[in-house]
Motif scaffolding. Structure first.
Motif, PDB file in Angstrom:
ATOM      1  N   GLY A 208       0.786  -1.224   0.000  1.00 26.94           N
ATOM      2  CA  GLY A 208       0.000   0.000   0.000  1.00 26.94           C
ATOM      3  C   GLY A 208       0.816   1.271   0.000  1.00 26.94           C
ATOM      4  O   GLY A 208       0.278   2.358   0.296  1.00 26.94           O
ATOM      5  N   ILE A 209       2.098   1.180  -0.354  1.00 28.72           N
ATOM      6  CA  ILE A 209       2.920   2.376  -0.448  1.00 28.72           C
ATOM      7  C   ILE A 209       3.839   2.247  -1.657  1.00 28.72           C
ATOM      8  O   ILE A 209       4.304   1.155  -1.997  1.00 28.72           O
ATOM      9  CB  ILE A 209       3.734   2.614   0.849  1.00 28.72           C
ATOM     10  CG1 ILE A 209       4.358   4.005   0.852  1.00 28.72           C
ATOM     11  CG2 ILE A 209       4.786   1.526   1.034  1.00 28.72           C
ATOM     12  CD1 ILE A 209       3.344   5.122   0.933  1.00 28.72           C
ATOM     13  N   GLY A 210       4.087   3.364  -2.318  1.00 29.53           N
ATOM     14  CA  GLY A 210       4.970   3.386  -3.473  1.00 29.53           C
ATOM     15  C   GLY A 210       5.348   4.817  -3.774  1.00 29.53           C
ATOM     16  O   GLY A 210       5.044   5.744  -2.996  1.00 29.53           O
ATOM     17  N   PHE A 211       6.014   5.035  -4.887  1.00 32.64           N
ATOM     18  CA  PHE A 211       6.354   6.391  -5.274  1.00 32.64           C
ATOM     19  C   PHE A 211       6.612   6.453  -6.774  1.00 32.64           C
ATOM     20  O   PHE A 211       6.848   5.431  -7.422  1.00 32.64           O
ATOM     21  CB  PHE A 211       7.569   6.923  -4.498  1.00 32.64           C
ATOM     22  CG  PHE A 211       8.876   6.232  -4.790  1.00 32.64           C
ATOM     23  CD1 PHE A 211       9.771   6.740  -5.728  1.00 32.64           C
ATOM     24  CD2 PHE A 211       9.228   5.071  -4.122  1.00 32.64           C
ATOM     25  CE1 PHE A 211      10.974   6.111  -5.984  1.00 32.64           C
ATOM     26  CE2 PHE A 211      10.434   4.434  -4.373  1.00 32.64           C
ATOM     27  CZ  PHE A 211      11.311   4.955  -5.309  1.00 32.64           C
ATOM     28  N   ILE A 212       6.522   7.654  -7.288  1.00 34.53           N
ATOM     29  CA  ILE A 212       6.940   7.882  -8.671  1.00 34.53           C
ATOM     30  C   ILE A 212       8.059   8.916  -8.683  1.00 34.53           C
ATOM     31  O   ILE A 212       8.155   9.765  -7.789  1.00 34.53           O
ATOM     32  CB  ILE A 212       5.795   8.344  -9.593  1.00 34.53           C
ATOM     33  CG1 ILE A 212       5.317   9.751  -9.221  1.00 34.53           C
ATOM     34  CG2 ILE A 212       4.652   7.357  -9.604  1.00 34.53           C
ATOM     35  CD1 ILE A 212       4.424  10.406 -10.259  1.00 34.53           C
ATOM     36  N   TYR A 213       8.903   8.800  -9.680  1.00 28.94           N
ATOM     37  CA  TYR A 213       9.847   9.867 -10.017  1.00 28.94           C
ATOM     38  C   TYR A 213       9.223  10.645 -11.151  1.00 28.94           C
ATOM     39  O   TYR A 213       8.803  10.066 -12.164  1.00 28.94           O
ATOM     40  CB  TYR A 213      11.181   9.276 -10.461  1.00 28.94           C
ATOM     41  CG  TYR A 213      12.002  10.195 -11.338  1.00 28.94           C
ATOM     42  CD1 TYR A 213      12.712  11.264 -10.797  1.00 28.94           C
ATOM     43  CD2 TYR A 213      12.039  10.005 -12.729  1.00 28.94           C
ATOM     44  CE1 TYR A 213      13.449  12.111 -11.621  1.00 28.94           C
ATOM     45  CE2 TYR A 213      12.773  10.854 -13.550  1.00 28.94           C
ATOM     46  CZ  TYR A 213      13.472  11.910 -12.994  1.00 28.94           C
ATOM     47  OH  TYR A 213      14.200  12.741 -13.800  1.00 28.94           O
ATOM     48  N   LYS A 214       9.110  11.959 -10.981  1.00 28.84           N
ATOM     49  CA  LYS A 214       8.609  12.845 -12.037  1.00 28.84           C
ATOM     50  C   LYS A 214       9.686  13.884 -12.307  1.00 28.84           C
ATOM     51  O   LYS A 214      10.012  14.691 -11.427  1.00 28.84           O
ATOM     52  CB  LYS A 214       7.307  13.533 -11.625  1.00 28.84           C
ATOM     53  CG  LYS A 214       6.720  14.423 -12.720  1.00 28.84           C
ATOM     54  CD  LYS A 214       5.460  15.150 -12.253  1.00 28.84           C
ATOM     55  CE  LYS A 214       5.784  16.366 -11.405  1.00 28.84           C
ATOM     56  NZ  LYS A 214       6.439  17.465 -12.201  1.00 28.84           N
ATOM     57  N   LYS A 215      10.245  13.866 -13.483  1.00 25.85           N
ATOM     58  CA  LYS A 215      11.321  14.805 -13.809  1.00 25.85           C
ATOM     59  C   LYS A 215      10.847  16.250 -13.631  1.00 25.85           C
ATOM     60  O   LYS A 215       9.735  16.603 -14.036  1.00 25.85           O
ATOM     61  CB  LYS A 215      11.804  14.587 -15.246  1.00 25.85           C
ATOM     62  CG  LYS A 215      12.958  15.505 -15.649  1.00 25.85           C
ATOM     63  CD  LYS A 215      13.294  15.382 -17.124  1.00 25.85           C
ATOM     64  CE  LYS A 215      13.966  14.073 -17.433  1.00 25.85           C
ATOM     65  NZ  LYS A 215      14.400  13.997 -18.860  1.00 25.85           N
ATOM     66  N   PHE A 216      11.695  17.035 -13.031  1.00 26.31           N
ATOM     67  CA  PHE A 216      11.382  18.450 -12.833  1.00 26.31           C
ATOM     68  C   PHE A 216      11.094  19.118 -14.179  1.00 26.31           C
ATOM     69  O   PHE A 216      11.847  18.970 -15.141  1.00 26.31           O
ATOM     70  CB  PHE A 216      12.555  19.161 -12.145  1.00 26.31           C
ATOM     71  CG  PHE A 216      12.310  20.616 -11.886  1.00 26.31           C
ATOM     72  CD1 PHE A 216      11.501  21.020 -10.832  1.00 26.31           C
ATOM     73  CD2 PHE A 216      12.870  21.589 -12.702  1.00 26.31           C
ATOM     74  CE1 PHE A 216      11.263  22.361 -10.590  1.00 26.31           C
ATOM     75  CE2 PHE A 216      12.633  22.933 -12.475  1.00 26.31           C
ATOM     76  CZ  PHE A 216      11.835  23.318 -11.415  1.00 26.31           C
ATOM     77  N   GLY A 217       9.985  19.828 -14.252  1.00 28.39           N
ATOM     78  CA  GLY A 217       9.601  20.506 -15.487  1.00 28.39           C
ATOM     79  C   GLY A 217       8.576  19.759 -16.313  1.00 28.39           C
ATOM     80  O   GLY A 217       7.935  20.337 -17.186  1.00 28.39           O
ATOM     81  N   ARG A 218       8.435  18.454 -16.066  1.00 24.34           N
ATOM     82  CA  ARG A 218       7.407  17.679 -16.757  1.00 24.34           C
ATOM     83  C   ARG A 218       6.087  17.823 -16.006  1.00 24.34           C
ATOM     84  O   ARG A 218       6.050  17.740 -14.770  1.00 24.34           O
ATOM     85  CB  ARG A 218       7.800  16.207 -16.844  1.00 24.34           C
ATOM     86  CG  ARG A 218       8.913  15.921 -17.847  1.00 24.34           C
ATOM     87  CD  ARG A 218       8.548  16.356 -19.252  1.00 24.34           C
ATOM     88  NE  ARG A 218       9.304  15.626 -20.276  1.00 24.34           N
ATOM     89  CZ  ARG A 218       9.260  15.880 -21.566  1.00 24.34           C
ATOM     90  NH1 ARG A 218       8.493  16.870 -22.008  1.00 24.34           N
ATOM     91  NH2 ARG A 218       9.960  15.171 -22.429  1.00 24.34           N
ATOM     92  N   HIS A 219       5.010  17.998 -16.727  1.00 26.10           N
ATOM     93  CA  HIS A 219       3.720  18.258 -16.094  1.00 26.10           C
ATOM     94  C   HIS A 219       2.740  17.116 -16.342  1.00 26.10           C
ATOM     95  O   HIS A 219       2.614  16.623 -17.462  1.00 26.10           O
ATOM     96  CB  HIS A 219       3.114  19.559 -16.617  1.00 26.10           C
ATOM     97  CG  HIS A 219       1.750  19.844 -16.068  1.00 26.10           C
ATOM     98  ND1 HIS A 219       1.526  20.078 -14.724  1.00 26.10           N
ATOM     99  CD2 HIS A 219       0.538  19.920 -16.677  1.00 26.10           C
ATOM    100  CE1 HIS A 219       0.239  20.279 -14.532  1.00 26.10           C
ATOM    101  NE2 HIS A 219      -0.396  20.189 -15.694  1.00 26.10           N
ATOM    102  N   ILE A 220       2.070  16.701 -15.266  1.00 27.41           N
ATOM    103  CA  ILE A 220       0.923  15.803 -15.373  1.00 27.41           C
ATOM    104  C   ILE A 220      -0.184  16.352 -14.472  1.00 27.41           C
ATOM    105  O   ILE A 220       0.089  17.051 -13.505  1.00 27.41           O
ATOM    106  CB  ILE A 220       1.244  14.345 -14.971  1.00 27.41           C
ATOM    107  CG1 ILE A 220       1.877  14.283 -13.567  1.00 27.41           C
ATOM    108  CG2 ILE A 220       2.137  13.683 -16.002  1.00 27.41           C
ATOM    109  CD1 ILE A 220       2.091  12.864 -13.065  1.00 27.41           C
ATOM    110  N   GLU A 221      -1.404  16.025 -14.817  1.00 26.96           N
ATOM    111  CA  GLU A 221      -2.529  16.437 -13.992  1.00 26.96           C
ATOM    112  C   GLU A 221      -2.651  15.514 -12.781  1.00 26.96           C
ATOM    113  O   GLU A 221      -2.236  14.355 -12.818  1.00 26.96           O
ATOM    114  CB  GLU A 221      -3.828  16.403 -14.796  1.00 26.96           C
ATOM    115  CG  GLU A 221      -3.912  17.433 -15.904  1.00 26.96           C
ATOM    116  CD  GLU A 221      -4.025  18.849 -15.382  1.00 26.96           C
ATOM    117  OE1 GLU A 221      -4.464  19.034 -14.218  1.00 26.96           O
ATOM    118  OE2 GLU A 221      -3.669  19.778 -16.133  1.00 26.96           O
TER     119      GLU A 221
END
Length: 383
Positions: A208-221
Motif C-alpha cells: 500500500g505504499i509506493g512512489f513515482i519519479y517525475k522529472k522536474f519541469g514535466r507536467h501531469i494532472e
C-alpha cells in the motif's frame, strides 16, 4: 518453507517493520498540521523523500508518494493524457505491460485516445524500428516497462531513450516496479526518462505504499484532488509510517546490491541448467544478463497446467506462482506469452520462480530435487 514468489510480493524486513511501528507509535501527527507535532511529522516525511531521492540520484522535489505501482502507472498515464490532450491523443506502449498499464490504456481508448501496442519478439522484447515507426505528430506518451513481471525480459530502455531524444515533447514513462535493486540502475538513471513507477512491497516495504519519479519541469494532472499534499498533485494525508519504512527498505536494498544480484544470478543458473535437461520443459526466461533480469525464471512442463505445478510444489513447501499474481486466481492465461505467440497449451502450463536477496543456493538445490520427483510423477500420469 522456500519462498520463490517475490515478484508477487516480498516479506517486510524486520528493520523496516521496526521503523513502521516506531513511527506509528511516536510520530502520528498530521504532516499538514501547524503545531510542533505536525511539523515533526512533516520533517520525517521530507527526510524520507530526500533519502529516496539521494538513493536514485534525483532531486528531492522529483519524488512523489503513492499507494503503489498500480496507482503510479494510472497517475502517469492518465495524468499525461489529461495534461497533453490539446497536443494529441496518441499513446505508445507494449503488448506485454502489466495490467496497470494495459487496462489504463484500454480505458483511455474508450475516451477517444488512440493507443499503439508494440509487438514483441520470441524473447519478449520490442524492436526499436517498431517504436520509431509508431511515433506520430500527435504522440504524447511512450510507456515501456523495464522488466517484464512474467518472464523477466528487460526492454531496451536506453536505446528507446535515444530514439525519444529526437522527440523531446513526448513523455517517456518506465514502469520500474520489477527493476529496482536488480543491477539496472544504469538504466534508471537515464536522463531521457521522464517518469518512473515503483512499488514498496516489491522491495520489503509494507503493502500500500509506493512512489513515482517525475522529472522536474514535466507536467501531469493530478488524479487525487483534495488538501493539496504532494505539491498539490496527489492529495490525501500521507501514510507516514509506510513512507518512512519504504525509505528504510530502499536503503537496505541498495546497500549491497551487487552481491545480492550476483547471488540471484547464481540461483537462477542452478535452476535453469537443471530444468534445461528435461525434454518436456520449455524455459522462457534466458540467462542473458543484458536481456533478462536476474530474479525471474519462467518455464512450462508440457501437458501439465500451471496451477497444478504450483500446488504440487506447495505440497512440498515451495511457493512459486503462475506467470502473474494479479491474474493467477482469475485463471487468465499469460498475456506476455500470448504476445510472444507461445501456443495456448504451453502458455497454460507456465509457472514463475521469482527470487530476492534472501534466497539461497541450498534452496535452489532443494527446488531441483523436488522438481525431479514431480516431473517423474507428471510423466507417469501423462503416459
Amino acid at each position: 518453507m522456500i519462498y520463490f514468489d517475490n515478484s508477487a510480493t516480498t516479506k517486510v524486513n524486520s528493520e523496516s517493520l521496526d521503523t513502521y511501528v516506531k513511527v506509528s507509535e511516536s510520530i502520528w501527527g498530521n504532516p499538514s498540521s501547524l503545531h510542533d507535532f505536525g511539523e515533526k511529522s512533516f520533517q520525517l516525511l521530507q527526510q524520507s523523500r530526500k533519502q529516496i531521492a539521494n538513493l536514485l540520484n534525483v532531486r528531492t522535489n522529483e519524488i512523489y508518494f503513492t499507494s503503489g505501482g498500480t496507482e503510479g502507472d494510472n497517475w502517469v498515464i492518465k495524468g499525461t493524457a489529461l495534461a497533453k490532450q490539446q497536443y494529441g491523443k496518441h499513446i505508445i506502449t507494449t503488448s506485454i505491460e502489466h495490467p496497470a498499464v494495459i487496462n489504463t490504456c484500454k480505458q483511455l481508448e474508450k475516451q477517444g485516445y488512440d493507443v499503439t501496442y508494440l509487438p514483441v519478439d520470441k524473447s519478449g522484447r520490442i524492436s526499436l524500428s517498431a517504436l520509431k515507426s509508431a511515433i506520430r505528430k500527435d504522440t504524447i506518451l511512450v510507456s515501456i516497462m523495464l522488466v517484464n513481471n512474467e518472464i523477466g525480459s528487460i526492454q531496451p530502455i536506453v536505446e528507446a531513450a535515444e530514439v525519444l531524444k529526437n522527440f523531446p515533447s513526448i513523455h517517456f514513462h518506465v514502469d520500474a516496479v520489477q527493476g529496482i535493486g536488480k543491477g539496472l540502475n544504469y538504466i534508471l538513471k537515464n536522463n531521457r526518462i521522464d517518469f518512473l513507477t515503483f512499488s514498496g512491497h516489491k522491495f520489503h516495504a509494507p503493502r500500500g505504499i509506493g512512489f513515482i519519479y517525475k522529472k522536474f519541469g514535466r507536467h501531469i494532472e493530478s488524479l487525487m484532488d483534495g488538501g493539496g499534499q504532494e505539491s498539490n498533485l496527489r492529495s490525501g494525508t500521507e501514510n507516514l509510517p509506510a513512507i518512512a519504512s519504504m525509505a528504510k527498505s530502499l536503503r537496505l536494498l541498495m546497500e549491497d546490491e551487487s552481491s545480492s544480484v550476483n547471488n540471484q544470478i547464481s540461483i537462477k543458473k542452478i535452476i535453469y541448467n537443471h530444468l534445461d535437461k528435461f525434454e518436456n520443459v520449455t524455459i522462457f526466461s534466458k540467462l542473458d544478463e543484458k536481456e533478462f533480469a536476474p530474479h525471474i525464471l519462467c518455464f512450462a512442463i508440457s501437458g501439465v497446467r500451471g496451477e497444478t505445478i504450483v500446488h504440487a510444489f506447495e505440497d512440498n513447501g515451495i511457493y512459486i506462482s503462475t506467470t502473474s499474481a494479479c491474474s493467477s486466481k482469475k485463471k487468465e492465461t499469460s498475456g506476455t506469452l500470448n504476445a510472444m505467440e507461445v501456443p495456448q497449451s504451453l502458455s497454460d502450463s507456465a509457472v514463475r520462480v521469482s527470487l530476492d536477496e534472501n534466497n539461497t543456493i541450498e534452496e535452489a538445490r532443494q527446488f531441483n530435487q523436488v522438481f525431479d520427483v514431480l516431473y517423474a510423477k507428471f510423466s507417469k500420469i501423462n503416459g
